[in-house]
Write a protein that holds these residues in place. Structure first.
Motif, mmCIF file in Angstrom:
data_model
loop_
_atom_site.group_PDB
_atom_site.id
_atom_site.type_symbol
_atom_site.label_atom_id
_atom_site.label_comp_id
_atom_site.label_asym_id
_atom_site.label_seq_id
_atom_site.Cartn_x
_atom_site.Cartn_y
_atom_site.Cartn_z
ATOM 1 N N VAL A 16 60.180 -7.643 -25.653
ATOM 2 C CA VAL A 16 61.499 -7.381 -25.089
ATOM 3 C C VAL A 16 61.394 -7.369 -23.580
ATOM 4 C CG1 VAL A 16 62.520 -6.137 -27.016
ATOM 5 C CG2 VAL A 16 61.050 -4.933 -25.409
ATOM 6 N N TYR A 20 67.511 -4.616 -22.024
ATOM 7 C CA TYR A 20 67.485 -4.818 -23.467
ATOM 8 C C TYR A 20 68.619 -4.040 -24.106
ATOM 9 C CZ TYR A 20 65.604 -0.145 -24.217
ATOM 10 O OH TYR A 20 65.442 1.208 -24.274
ATOM 11 N N ILE A 33 69.220 -2.111 -30.933
ATOM 12 C CA ILE A 33 69.901 -2.656 -32.100
ATOM 13 C C ILE A 33 70.244 -1.527 -33.056
ATOM 14 C CG2 ILE A 33 69.581 -4.164 -34.117
ATOM 15 C CD1 ILE A 33 67.877 -5.908 -32.330
ATOM 16 N N ILE A 63 64.043 0.435 -29.677
ATOM 17 C CA ILE A 63 64.333 -0.919 -30.147
ATOM 18 C C ILE A 63 65.476 -0.919 -31.158
ATOM 19 C CG2 ILE A 63 63.361 -2.944 -31.282
ATOM 20 C CD1 ILE A 63 62.166 -2.292 -28.505
ATOM 21 N N GLU A 64 65.361 -0.016 -32.118
ATOM 22 C CA GLU A 64 66.331 -0.089 -33.196
ATOM 23 C C GLU A 64 66.554 1.298 -33.787
ATOM 24 O OE1 GLU A 64 65.308 -3.034 -36.041
ATOM 25 O OE2 GLU A 64 67.076 -2.676 -37.302
ATOM 26 N N HIS A 116 65.384 -6.010 -36.070
ATOM 27 C CA HIS A 116 64.565 -6.512 -34.960
ATOM 28 C C HIS A 116 63.190 -6.913 -35.479
ATOM 29 C CE1 HIS A 116 62.666 -6.858 -31.039
ATOM 30 N NE2 HIS A 116 63.874 -6.742 -30.483
ATOM 31 N N GLU A 117 62.707 -7.985 -34.905
ATOM 32 C CA GLU A 117 61.415 -8.503 -35.329
ATOM 33 C C GLU A 117 60.293 -7.480 -35.127
ATOM 34 O OE1 GLU A 117 60.318 -11.864 -33.021
ATOM 35 O OE2 GLU A 117 58.483 -12.197 -34.181
#
Lengths: 462, 433, 292
Positions: free
Chosen positions: C28, C32, C35, C266-267, C280-281
C-alpha cells in the motif's frame, strides 16, 4: 649482597635460561628434521627453562625474607645472659630491639650496655653470613632449576602446555590472594584480640558500661586503671550511624526515585554525575568539613535556640557522614528500583494510578527487600567510616543517645589507641584489635546479609 | 444486555474518582516536590562543601612578604670578616633581623612590644638570609633590601582575614602589630606573591613555612607501590575468574571473599597492615612500601570487579576466532581478549587508584602520621601522604593551618578530578567501540 | 523517564521496522483507504486520523476506527504492524513513553480524550487495560484486586471493599478457585489464573472499556480457552478491544476484526466476513497464512 642484587642475579639467570632453553630445543630438534619436529615453538622451551630457574628460587627468597629476622633474633636472644632471659616478655623485646637498632646503625653505642653491644656484633655477623648464604643458595636453586628444565627438553615435550599450566597456577594464586587477605585480617585481629581477652575478660568487654583505656604509665598501676567496656562505643557508633542514615536514606532514596521516575533524561544525565561527586570526595575532606564548618555551625545554631551543644556533637559527625553516604544510597536504590519490571508500572498506571501512587504502593513495596539490602550496606559503611568521626566526634566515651552530646565510636578508639607511641602487649594496644575484631565481624555480617538479600531480589526479577 | 446497569455503575465510580482527583493531584505534586527537594539537598550539600573549602583555601595560594633593610655586616652577624662557610652558616641571622626591624620602628622599646615586632616576620626568615649569604658570600658587609616572608598571623592580617574590629583578646594579631603593618603597607614595604613555599616545602610547625611537597612525594611513592602490586594481581585474578576458573566451591569462596573485601572498612586493612607487615614481617613503619601494600589489598577488589566486567563485555566471537585458528586459551586471552578489554580495565584501575589516593584511615594505623620534613627518596623512607597531611594540619589550631588544609584539599581534589576525568574519557572511548 | 525504558521503547520502535518484504504480497502506498466498515452507528470510542511516531519512526499512519458499544473488536496483523501501539493510544498509555508522539482525534462517548482538560487518571479508570504478560503486583490476591478501588477511593469501608473484590473475582471467573487463599501472593498463581487476576484487577474499578494486549500469548491452550470464555461473558457489561496474533482467537471471541499492516489499518469488518471473504489482498494473504 643485598636483596636487590640477588633479585637481579636471579633475573639474569632466568634470562639466560630462556636463551639456553631455546637453543637446546633447536639442538634436539636438529636431529629429527628441524624446528617443525618440536611439539611447541622454540620460545616455549625457553620460557619453560626461564620459569624453572626463576620460580623456585624466588619462592626461596621470599621464605628467607619472611623467616630470616625471627630465626636470627631467636639465636641471638638465646645467647643472652640469664638475667635478661628472665625479664618479662615485653621488656626483653625492648632490650633486644635496641640490639637490632644498634646493629643496623640506627642508634649510638652509648645507649647500650656491654652485653647488648656484644650481642649486636654477633647479630651483625649472623646477618652478613645469612645474606651470603641466601645469595649462594638462591643462585644455586636457580641454576639447578634451569638445568633440570634444560635436561628435560626433548622434541616430544609439551613445553607450551607446561608453561601455560604454570601461568594458570600463577593466575589462580593471584585470585586466591583475596582469600588470603580475608584470612590475614581474621587471623591478625583474632590473635591480638585473644591476647587482649586474656587480660580483660570477654564479659567485661562486651557488657561493660565504661570505656577509659588510659592506662597509668607506671607498670605497678596497670591493674589499677583502665576499663574496657565496649557498650558506650557501640552506642556512640550506632548513634552517629543513625543520624547519618536519617539524612542519607530519605535524601538518597527520594533523589533516586525522582531521577529515575520523573526527571527528564537530560536532567538526569547532568544531575547524577554531579551528585556522585559527593561519593568521590575523600573522607578526610568530609572530616575537615565536619570539624571546622558543620560542628561550629550546629553549636551556634543550638546555642541561639538555647540548647547546649557539644563542640564535637554526634549530630555534626552524623550529618556529614550522611552527606557522604547519599550518593551510595542513591545509586543502590536507583539500581534496585530500575530492576522492578516495567510491567508493574504499566499495570498500575494503566488503571489510572498517579505516578506517586504507583511508586509508593507498587514500586517501593516490590523493591523493598532490595532497598533494605542497600541500606544495610550503607549502615555497614557508616559503622566502618573512620576519618569523619576521628576528626569530628569526641574522644571520651559517654553513654548517651542525645545527638547534641559528644560520643566516641569504635573506629575513633582504634585510631586513638594505635596512633602515636604504643607499647606492644599492653591491653590498651590490644584493645584496638579487639575492637577491630568486632568491627570486622559486624560489618561482615551486614555485608553478607545485604549482598544475599540484594542477590535474591535481583534473581526474582530476572 | 444490561448496558444500562453497567453504565450506572461506571458513571457512579467516575463521579467518585472525579471527587478524589483534586486531592490526589495535590499529593502527586507534593511527592514530586519532595523528590526535587531531595535532589536539591544533595546539590546544596555539595555546593556548601566546595564553597567552604575553596573559600577557606584560596588565600593559602598567596603569601605575604615584608621588605626589610638588612645589614649584612660582619659585626652584626657576629662573625669575622672573611669567615669560612661553616662560620657563616652558624652566624647570628636572627639578631640581624631583629636589628633591622627595630631600626624601622625605633619607638618600640618595651620587651613585650619588641617580641611582637619580631613576630611580624616568619621564623624561617633567618634561614632565608643564611641561604642568601651562603649563595653569595660577597654580601658580607653590605646592606640590602630583602623581602622576608611574613609571619602567618601577620600575613593573615595583610590578606584582610583579620579585622581590627574584633576584640583584641580573640585574635593573635595585636593592635600594635596591625598599626605597624599598616605603616609598612603605606610605605610599600609589603607584597603579596604566589605561594611557592606551599609546593616546595615539607611539613613545618610554622604555617607560613609548611608545604605539601613531602606529602606529594609520599602519595606518589605509595600509589606507585599500590599500582605495581594491585594492577598485575588484580588483572590476573580477573582473567582467572572470567576465563579459567572452574565452577566449584573454591571459586565461589574466592568470589564471596572479593565481594566482601570490597565492603570491609578501610581501617581494618590498616590493622592487617600493622599486625602482619609491620609487627610480623618487620617492614619499616611510616614507609610508602607498607602503605602501598595495604592500599593495594584494599584496591584489589575494585580492580578485580571492574576488570571482570570489562573482560566479560568482550565479544565471544573474538575468542572463538582466536581459538579457531589454533591459539591456546592463554594466548587467546593475552593476545586478543585483554587488549580489547584494556580501556575498561584501566578505567577501573584509575578509579581504584583515585580511591587509594584519597584514603587515609589505614595509613594512620601503619604510622604514616609522622611529622616529616624531608622528601622521601624511596619507598622505604618515612613519608606521609596528602590526605594524612590534611588530617594532621586540620588538627593544628593555628588559623594559618586551616588555610593550608583547605588548600591541600584543593590540590588533592584536583588530582582526583583529573583521575576521574581520565577514567570517564577512557570509558566513553571504550563505549564508542 | 528512565533511559533504560526509553531504549526499550526505541527497541520496540525498531521492531516495528522489522524488514518484512511486502512486495511479495502487494503493497500500500502512503495515501490509502481503509477497506470495509471502520465506522459504526453507536460508537463507544472513536479514533480519527491517528498518527503515532516513536522519535523519527512513523509507527501508525492515518488510522480511523470506531469501537462499538458492548462489542468485542479484535485487532490482528503481523508483528510490528502497530496494533498494540494503537491500542495503547486509547487510554493514553503511550504518554509514559517520552519519545512517543500521538496525533489525531480520540473520543470516548463523544468526549475528546486527548484534550487539555481530560484527565489521564480518570480516563484510565474508565478505559482499563490487560497486558500481554500477566503482571500481578507482588501483593496478596486480595490486595491486587483492591488496589484500584483503593487508590480511586471507590470503597468507603472494609465491607464494600470485600464486596468489590469478591464480585470482581467472580466476574473474572476466579473467585471459586482462590476464595480460600485471598491473602496468598498473586504471583503464586498459575499463569492463566494470574491473567484472570489481572482482569479482575482491571474490572474492579468498573471501567467502561477494557483493552487487552495479546492477553493469552503467554498462556497454555487450556488457560487461553478459559480467558476466551471470560471475554465472551464480559462483553455484556464492557466494551472490549483485543489485540491478538492468533487468528483463531480473533475469530472465536470478536464481532468485528481490524487488520493492521505496517502501521496502516488495511481492512475492518465483521469478523465472519473478514475471515471468510477478505477484500484486500494483504488481509487475505495474512489470514491464509502466507505471512505473519
Amino acid at each position: 649482597m643485598d636483596t636487590i642484587t640477588v633479585l637481579l642475579v636471579l633475573l639474569a639467570l632466568s634470562v639466560a635460561g630462556f636463551f639456553l632453553g631455546r637453543r637446546r630445543s633447536h639442538a634436539v630438534a636438529a636431529g629429527e628434521g628441524g624446528a617443525r619436529a618440536l611439539h611447541s615453538l622454540p620460545k616455549h622451551y625457553g620460557y619453560m627453562a626461564a620459569l624453572w630457574a626463576l620460580l623456585p628460587a624466588l619462592g626461596l627468597l621470599v621464605l628467607w625474607a619472611v623467616f630470616e629476622s625471627s630465626i636470627l633474633a631467636n639465636v641471638v636472644i638465646g645467647e643472652l645472659p640469664d638475667q635478661v632471659q628472665q625479664l618479662p616478655e615485653s621488656e626483653r623485646g625492648l632490650y633486644f630491639n635496641q640490639v637490632v637498632s644498634y646493629a643496623r646503625g640506627a642508634i649510638d653505642a652509648a645507649q647500650l650496655d656491654h652485653v647488648q653491644v656484644t650481642a649486636a656484633e654477633h647479630y651483625r655477623q649472623l646477618l652478613a653470613s645469612s645474606a651470603r648464604f641466601k645469595a649462594l643458595l638462591v643462585s644455586l636453586v636457580a641454576v639447578v632449576g634451569g638445568l633440570l628444565a634444560l635436561r628435560r627438553i626433548a622434541p616430544k615435550l609439551r613445553a607450551r602446555n607446561h608453561v601455560e599450566n604454570i601461568f594458570k597456577w600463577m593466575l589462580f594464586a593471584c585470585s586466591f590472594l583475596a582469600v588470603l587477605t580475608t584470612l590475614g585480617i581474621v587471623l591478625s585481629v583474632l590473635f591480638e584480640a585473644l591476647r587482649f581477652f586474656q587480660k580483660v575478660p570477654v564479659s567485661d568487654f562486651l557488657f561493660g558500661l565504661e570505656w577509659s583505656p588510659q592506662m597509668a604509665i607506671r607498670p605497678d598501676q596497670v591493674a589499677a586503671s583502665g576499663s574496657f567496656g565496649f557498650v558506650p562505643l557501640l552506642v556512640g557508633t550506632l548513634l552517629i550511624s543513625t543520624v547519618a542514615m536519617l539524612i542519607a536514606v530519605p535524601v538518597g532514596l527520594m533523589s533516586a526515585i525522582y531521577l529515575s521516575e520523573y526527571a527528564t533524561r537530560r536532567f538526569r544525565s547532568v544531575t547524577k554525575p554531579v551528585l556522585e561527586i559527593l561519593a568521590g570526595v575523600p573522607t578526610v575532606v568530609y572530616g575537615f568539613f565536619a570539624a571546622l564548618t558543620v560542628a561550629p555551625f550546629i553549636r551556634e545554631l543550638g546555642e541561639s535556640l538555647g540548647l547546649t551543644v557539644a563542640s564535637e556533637s554526634a549530630l555534626a559527625a552524623g550529618l556529614v557522614m550522611g552527606i557522604m553516604i547519599i550518593p551510595f544510597v542513591m545509586s543502590l536504590s536507583d539500581d534496585i528500583i530500575n530492576a522492578v519490571p516495567d510491567s508493574m508500572r504499566e499495570a498500575s498506571l494503566g488503571m489510572g494510578a498517579t505516578m506517586n501512587e504507583t511508586i509508593r504502593k507498587v514500586l517501593l513495596p516490590a523493591a523493598l527487600p532490595g532497598i533494605v539490602g542497600g541500606v544495610l550496606l550503607a549502615v555497614s559503611r557508616a559503622i566502618g567510616e573512620t576519618m569523619i568521626v576521628v576528626m569530628a566526634a569526641g574522644l571520651s566515651a559517654r553513654l548517651t543517645i542525645n545527638p547534641l552530646e559528644a560520643v566516641t565510636t569504635i573506629t575513633v578508639q582504634i585510631v586513638t589507641l594505635l596512633v602515636g607511641d604504643q607499647e606492644f602487649d599492653s591491653p590498651k594496644t590490644l584493645a584496638a584489635f579487639a575492637l577491630g575484631l568486632v568491627l570486622f565481624f559486624v560489618t561482615l555480617l551486614l555485608n553478607v546479609v545485604a549482598l544475599y538479600v540484594v542477590r535474591k531480589y535481583r534473581e526474582q526479577y530476572e | 444486555m444490561n448496558s444500562t446497569n453497567e453504565g450506572a455503575s461506571a458513571s457512579h465510580s467516575s463521579a467518585a474518582i472525579k471527587a478524589s482527583l483534586k486531592k490526589r493531584y495535590a499529593r502527586e505534586r507534593r511527592f514530586q516536590w519532595y523528590g526535587r527537594m531531595a535532589v536539591l539537598t544533595g546539590f546544596v550539600f555539595l555546593l556548601v562543601l566546595l564553597v567552604d573549602i575553596v573559600g577557606k583555601g584560596y588565600p593559602a595560594f598567596t603569601q605575604q612578604y615584608i621588605r626589610v633593610t638588612v645589614d649584612f655586616s660582619a659585626e652584626q652577624l657576629g662573625v669575622a670578616p672573611g669567615a669560612s662557610e661553616e662560620q657563616l652558616a652558624a652566624a647570628n641571622y636572627l639578631g640581624v633581623i631583629k636589628n633591622s626591624l627595630r631600626a624601622m620602628f625605633p619607638e618600640v622599646d618595651s620587651r613585650k612590644e619588641k617580641r611582637q615586632l619580631y613576630r611580624l616576620v616568619s621564623v624561617g626568615a633567618e634561614y632565608q638570609l643564611r641561604d642568601m649569604l651562603l649563595a653569595d658570600p660577597q654580601l658580607l658587609g653590605q646592606t640590602r633590601e630583602v623581602w622576608l616572608q611574613a609571619h602567618s598571623e601577620a600575613g593573615s592580617y595583610l590578606k584582610g582575614q583579620v579585622s581590627a574590629a574584633s576584640a583584641e583578646a580573640d585574635r593573635k594579631v595585636k593592635d600594635v602589630q596591625m598599626a605597624w603593618l599598616d605603616q609598612l603597607r603605606a610605605q610599600g614595604r609589603t607584597e603579596s606573591r604566589f605561594n611557592t613555599t606551599f609546593f616546595t616545602a615539607g611539613d613545618s610547625r610554622e604555617p607560613e613555612m609548611a608545604g605539601i611537597k613531602v606529602a606529594l612525594y609520599g602519595s606518589f611513592f605509595t600509589l606507585l607501590v599500590t599500582f605495581l602490586i594491585a594492577f598485575p594481581i588484580g588483572v590476573s585474578a580477573a582473567v582467572y575468574l572470567e576465563e579459567f576458573a572452574p565452577r566449584n566451591r573454591l571459586t565461589d569462596l574466592i568470589e564471596i571473599n572479593i565481594n566482601n573485601l570490597a565492603a570491609v572498612p578501610s581501617i581494618v586493612f590498616g590493622l592487617l597492615g600493622l599486625a602482619v607487615f609491620i609487627n610480623f614481617f618487620e617492614l619499616p613503619r611510616s614507609a610508602p612500601l607498607v602503605g602501598g601494600i595495604v592500599l593495594s589489598l584494599m584496591t584489589l577488589p575494585t580492580i578485580i570487579i571492574t576488570s571482570r566486567a570489562a573482560i566479560q563485555s568482550v565479544s565471544p566471537s573474538i575468542r572463538e576466532a582466536a581459538l579457531g585458528v589454533g591459539a591456546s586459551k592463554l594466548q587467546t586471552v593475552f593476545h586478543h581478549v585483554l587488549p580489547v578489554a584494556m580501556p575498561g580495565i584501566l578505567t577501573g584501575s584509575i578509579i581504584g587508584m583515585a580511591q587509594a589516593l584519597g584514603e587515609s584511615a589505614p595509613l594512620l594505623m601503619i604510622g604514616m602520621v609522622a611529622f616529616i620534613m624531608d622528601v622521601p627518596a624511596g619507598v622505604t623512607d618515612p613519608a606521609t601522604v596528602l590526605p594524612v597531611q590534611i588530617y594532621l594540619w586540620a588538627d593544628s589550631p593555628e588559623r594559618g593551618f586551616t588555610e593550608k588544609t583547605s588548600a591541600a584539599i584543593m590540590v588533592l581534589m584536583g588530582f582526583l578530578i583529573v583521575m576521574n576525568a581520565l577514567a570517564i574519557y577512557l570509558r566513553k572511548r571504550f563505549e564508542l567501540k | 523517564m528512565d533511559t533504560g525504558r526509553q531504549q526499550e521503547a526505541a527497541a520496540a520502535g525498531a521492531q516495528a521496522r522489522e524488514p518484512l518484504d511486502i512486495r511479495d504480497h502487494g503493497s500500500v502506498g502512503d495515501a490509502y483507504q481503509t477497506i470495509g466498515a471502520p465506522f459504526v452507528d453507536d460508537a463507544k470510542m472513536s479514533a480519527r486520523h491517528v498518527n503515532v511516531y516513536y522519535g523519527e519512526k512513523h509507527a501508525i499512519t492515518d488510522v480511523s476506527l470506531d469501537i462499538g458499544r458492548n462489542e468485542v473488536i479484535a485487532m490482528i496483523g503481523p508483528s510490528g504492524c502497530g496494533k498494540s501501539t494503537f491500542l495503547r493510544t486509547l487510554n493514553r498509555m503511550n504518554d509514559i513513553i517520552p519519545i512517543c508522539r500521538v496525533e489525531g482525534q480520540f473520543y470516548l462517548d463523544g468526549e475528546d480524550i486527548y484534550s487539555q482538560d481530560q484527565d489521564t487518571v480518570l480516563l484510565r479508570a474508565r478505559v482499563g487495560m490487560v497486558f500481554q504478560k500477566p503482571n500481578p503486583f507482588p501483593k496478596s490476591i486480595y490486595e491486587n484486586v483492591a488496589y484500584g478501588p483503593r487508590i480511586h477511593g471507590l470503597a468507603h469501608n472494609k465491607a464494600e471493599m470485600d464486596e468489590i473484590v469478591e464480585s470482581s473475582l467472580r466476574r473474572a471467573g476466579l473467585f471459586e478457585e482462590v476464595k480460600d487463599q485471598l491473602d496468598k501472593p498473586g504471583t503464586g498463581l498459575s499463569g492463566g489464573q494470574q491473567q484472570r487476576l489481572c482482569i479482575a484487577r482491571a474490572i474492579a474499578v468498573s471501567p467502561e472499556v477494557i483493552l487487552m494486549d495479546e492477553p493469552c500469548s503467554a498462556l497454555d491452550p487450556i488457560a487461553t480457552a478459559r480467558i476466551e470464555e471470560l471475554i465472551d461473558e464480559l462483553k455484556d457489561n464492557y466494551t472490549i478491544a483485543i489485540v491478538t496474533h492468533s487468528m483463531q482467537q480473533a475469530a472465536r471471541v470478536s464481532q468485528r476484526t481490524a487488520y493492521f499492516h505496517l502501521g496502516k489499518l488495511i481492512e475492518v469488518g465483521d469478523t465472519k466476513q473478514i475471515f471468510t471473504m477478505p477484500e484486500h489482498e494483504l488481509t487475505e494473504n495474512y489470514i491464509t497464512g502466507r505471512f505473519g
